[in-house]
Design a protein around this motif. Structure first.
Motif, PDB file in Angstrom:
ATOM      1  N   LYS A  97     -41.020 -25.789 -76.562  1.00 58.59           N
ATOM      2  CA  LYS A  97     -39.719 -25.285 -77.231  1.00 58.59           C
ATOM      3  C   LYS A  97     -39.043 -24.105 -77.128  1.00 58.59           C
ATOM      4  N   GLY A  98     -37.833 -24.082 -76.823  1.00 62.72           N
ATOM      5  CA  GLY A  98     -37.179 -22.613 -76.601  1.00 62.72           C
ATOM      6  C   GLY A  98     -37.327 -21.898 -75.049  1.00 62.72           C
ATOM      7  N   PRO A 118     -40.265 -17.840 -74.305  1.00 62.41           N
ATOM      8  CA  PRO A 118     -39.697 -17.121 -75.615  1.00 62.41           C
ATOM      9  C   PRO A 118     -40.984 -16.600 -76.309  1.00 62.41           C
ATOM     10  N   HIS A 268     -31.102 -21.439 -77.576  1.00 64.63           N
ATOM     11  CA  HIS A 268     -31.976 -21.945 -78.421  1.00 64.63           C
ATOM     12  C   HIS A 268     -32.171 -23.603 -78.193  1.00 64.63           C
TER      13      HIS A 268
END
Lengths: 268, 411
Positions: A97-98, A118, A268
């Motif tokens: 994620k990210g 990230p 994001h």
């Protein structure tokens, strides 16, 4: 995580233009000329949408029916005279994620790609060579998801066939790029709206490798048809991937400055 | 607790503005680590016994508030680790607590954040904004949150980032009971600074970067307190110990550093270079140059697999000749990175950094990661430190080979 990609501006043939359904006149043309004319019209009907934002879910199924879910968001900017710019953000699986990546696709020459990791806050320029590799372990290769460019193929019209009770042009596309995982593709495009209904992919050994089918077409901006579902079946491994468009919006106000290394870091 | 208050304040602030669209998201991960060391420790004393096993738990939750379609973003990311053996490794940090906003060609970020500069894989010379959270991993890739005011300009001629860094963070080091430490314990409670304002000294940094065709280039400048301390032996509390006890005290000098990073992306080949020049303030005369350069080549789908197999090679140079100061003085890094491109995203990274001055000195690392389910990830890391010459910095770690198994839950 695997990241080396080429992500679509917009998933290739998910987008098709509707508008004037004037039939092409093939009289006096060779099969090659017919084929090119269909591809050119197909491309032309998918221009002028400026930008889009979409949320997608990929369901990966193996031969035993086990499923894996992937979720991504894609922002795309149409670039006049060159390939699209796109920003892909990974939402699921949660461990990536990210992560995000930025692609400047080009009509000629290799694409430019940067990946944002990230955990390290690091932006990496990556190679765009990996055309035939799987995107997020799905049955979609990176090249299946890149924007359709006329210059990448030679064409041959194979005739008319009916798919889902629709009259379709059947066209063979022979790939010019030696880095591609395919020698050729056969595509069925409906006569009425120039929407792709099916694509067969033939591997380097000339055997049928995968079939992509499109369904649930919807019309956007009164002009652009887009398939909400695209299902890729691999005949050699019995694996499949269903790509579903959860949300899509056009002309959301995206501009050039939303597609650079600085904006990549804050995606994001 | 200050951070909690600040986060609470933002919640109140954002929720008090009902006319604006606020998006909130909580994400992050928590993990369990099990480290096993395969040799007895080299610095055991009567009063100190270094751990042979280390169990630890950590969590890194992140909270994101985004206002008006991300026109304004507020991020809070905390980190906390509890370690069974080493009190210095049990620690917490605010990885991020910042506000960010932007326009067409500018961006402002105020608060605690992380910035990464550079292109090389074997060491990170140019990267200087954040302090290394060294107790997290001997690779030094984990960083402490850095308070900053960052202003970025994006133009046709490149991207210019300017930083004001008002608060210095001290490096973390293993405690006496931990592993991966120096023979003389590092007494972090007695850190010293060259400047009278100590950690309150305001540092500045600038970076220009640009992508020109196949080349990504960066030029950077930093003026302020060195993130890397000099370790100064000091006698401590003679009265309380039977033997005079000497420890190392981190001394943070003032430096000026210029850096260059370059990457050319040529098909499946990446060529990389990082160079720094570090100047020390008088009376220290330790100016030096360091560089890392090399390549990364990836074989895509070799032998009809769907794998990506990368080969990496980098040369590490440092003009300081004293082998106790740095690892990469005249070293060669060779490594491979394999992505299996399967549903579990199994990746393997293996590498060795060989000292070319001392055939017996090298560091080996293997990192394997795979996904067990949609939210659970398994990591397996192994580190081997070999050194024959006791002067070499690696010698301090030569009995600290370890394997670590990590299970992480992502939410």
């Amino acid at each position: 995580m695997k990241i080396n990609t080429k992500i679509p501006s917009v998933l290739l043939m998910l987008v098709l233009a509707a508008s004037a359904s004037a039939e092409l006149d093939f009289t006096g043309q060779s099969a090659q000329e017919y084929g090119l004319a269909i591809a050119t019209e197909f491309k032309a009907r998918n221009q002028g949408w400026h930008n889009s934002e979409s949320t997608l879910t990929m369901t990966l199924r193996n031969a035993n029916g086990e499923e894996n879910i992937r979720k991504i968001r894609i922002k795309t900017l149409e670039v006049e005279g060159d390939g699209d710019k796109s920003l892909t953000i990974f939402d699921q699986p949660r461990d990536i994620k990210g992560a995000a990546f930025l692609t400047f696709s080009h009509v000629s020459g290799s694409d430019d790609q940067w990946l944002y990791l990230p955990a390290l806050a690091r932006v990496k320029r990556i190679s765009s060579r990996n055309k035939s590799g799987p995107f997020m372990a799905s049955q979609f290769a990176y090249e299946d998801l890149s924007s359709f460019e006329i210059e990448k193929y030679t064409y041959r019209y194979l005739g008319m066939e009916t798919i889902d009770e629709r009259d379709c042009y059947k066209v063979e596309l022979v790939l010019l790029d030696e880095l591609s995982g395919y020698t050729r593709q056969v595509i069925w495009i409906d006569k009425e709206h120039f929407r792709a209904y099916k694509i067969d992919y033939y591997d380097r050994k000339e055997s049928l490798m995968k079939t992509l089918t499109f369904s649930e077409y919807e019309l956007y901006l009164k002009q652009y048809w887009r398939a909400i579902q695209a299902n890729m079946v691999n005949h050699q491994t019995q694996k499949s991937t269903l790509l579903h468009t959860d949300k899509i919006a056009f002309r959301t106000g995206l501009i050039e400055s939303d597609f650079n290394k600085t904006s990549l870091k804050r995606a994001h | 607790m200050k951070t909690i208050t600040a986060a609470g304040f933002v919640v109140l602030l954002f929720h008090a503005l009902p006319c604006l669209a606020v998006q909130f998201e909580a994400t992050g991960h928590a993990a369990f680590d099990w480290r096993e060391y395969y040799q007895s420790a080299q610095f055991d004393q009567r009063s100190v016994s270094q751990a042979n096993h280390q169990l630890s738990l950590f969590a890194e939750p992140e909270f994101i508030w985004s206002l008006n379609n991300a026109e304004h973003t507020f991020i809070f990311k905390a980190f906390v680790r509890l370690d069974s053996a080493d009190d210095e490794r049990s620690h917490q940090d605010i990885r991020a607590l910042y506000w960010l906003t932007y326009g067409d060609n500018w961006e402002v970020q105020i608060g605690i954040a992380k910035k990464y500069w550079g292109v090389a894989e074997s060491q990170h010379l140019v990267d200087i904004i954040n302090q290394t959270d060294l107790v997290e991993s001997p690779g030094g890739e984990h960083k402490l949150g850095q308070p900053m005011v960052a202003y970025t300009l994006i133009h046709d001629w490149g991207t210019l980032e300017s930083f004001i860094l008002p608060w210095f963070r001290e490096r973390t080091f293993s405690g006496t009971d931990g592993r991966l430490r120096t023979g003389l314990a590092i007494d972090t409670d007695r850190a010293q600074y060259q400047h009278d304002r100590e950690y309150r000294h305001v540092d500045y940094a600038l970076r220009w970067s640009h992508s020109i065709g196949l080349v990504d280039a960066g030029l950077s400048w930093f003026r302020g307190t060195s993130r890397e301390p000099l370790l100064v032996p000091q006698v401590t509390d003679i009265a309380t110990e039977q033997f005079s006890s000497i420890s190392l005290v981190p001394f943070y000098p003032l430096i000026e550093q210029t850096g260059l990073d370059l990457q050319a992306t040529l098909g499946a080949t990446l060529l990389k270079l990082e160079v720094i020049r570090r100047y020390f303030d008088a009376p220290l005369h330790q100016d030096y140059v360091a560089a890392t350069g090399g390549f990364e080549y990836t074989f895509y789908s070799p032998l009809k697999t769907s794998w990506d197999v990368g080969a990496l090679g980098e040369y590490l140079y440092d003009s300081r000749e004293d082998p106790s100061l740095a690892i990469g003085q005249n070293d060669l890094f060779l490594g491979t990175r394999i992505a299996f491109n399967n549903e579990a995203s199994t990746d393997v990274l293996a590498g060795v950094t060989q000292d070319l001055n001392d055939a017996g000195s090298r560091v080996l690392v293997v990192e394997i990661s795979t996904r067990l389910s949609a939210n659970i990830k398994l990591n397996f890391d192994a580190w081997v430190f070999a050194a024959r010459d006791s002067e070499n910095i690696i010698y301090q770690l030569h009995r600290d080979d370890f394997v670590q198994t990590r299970i992480s839950y992502y939410f």
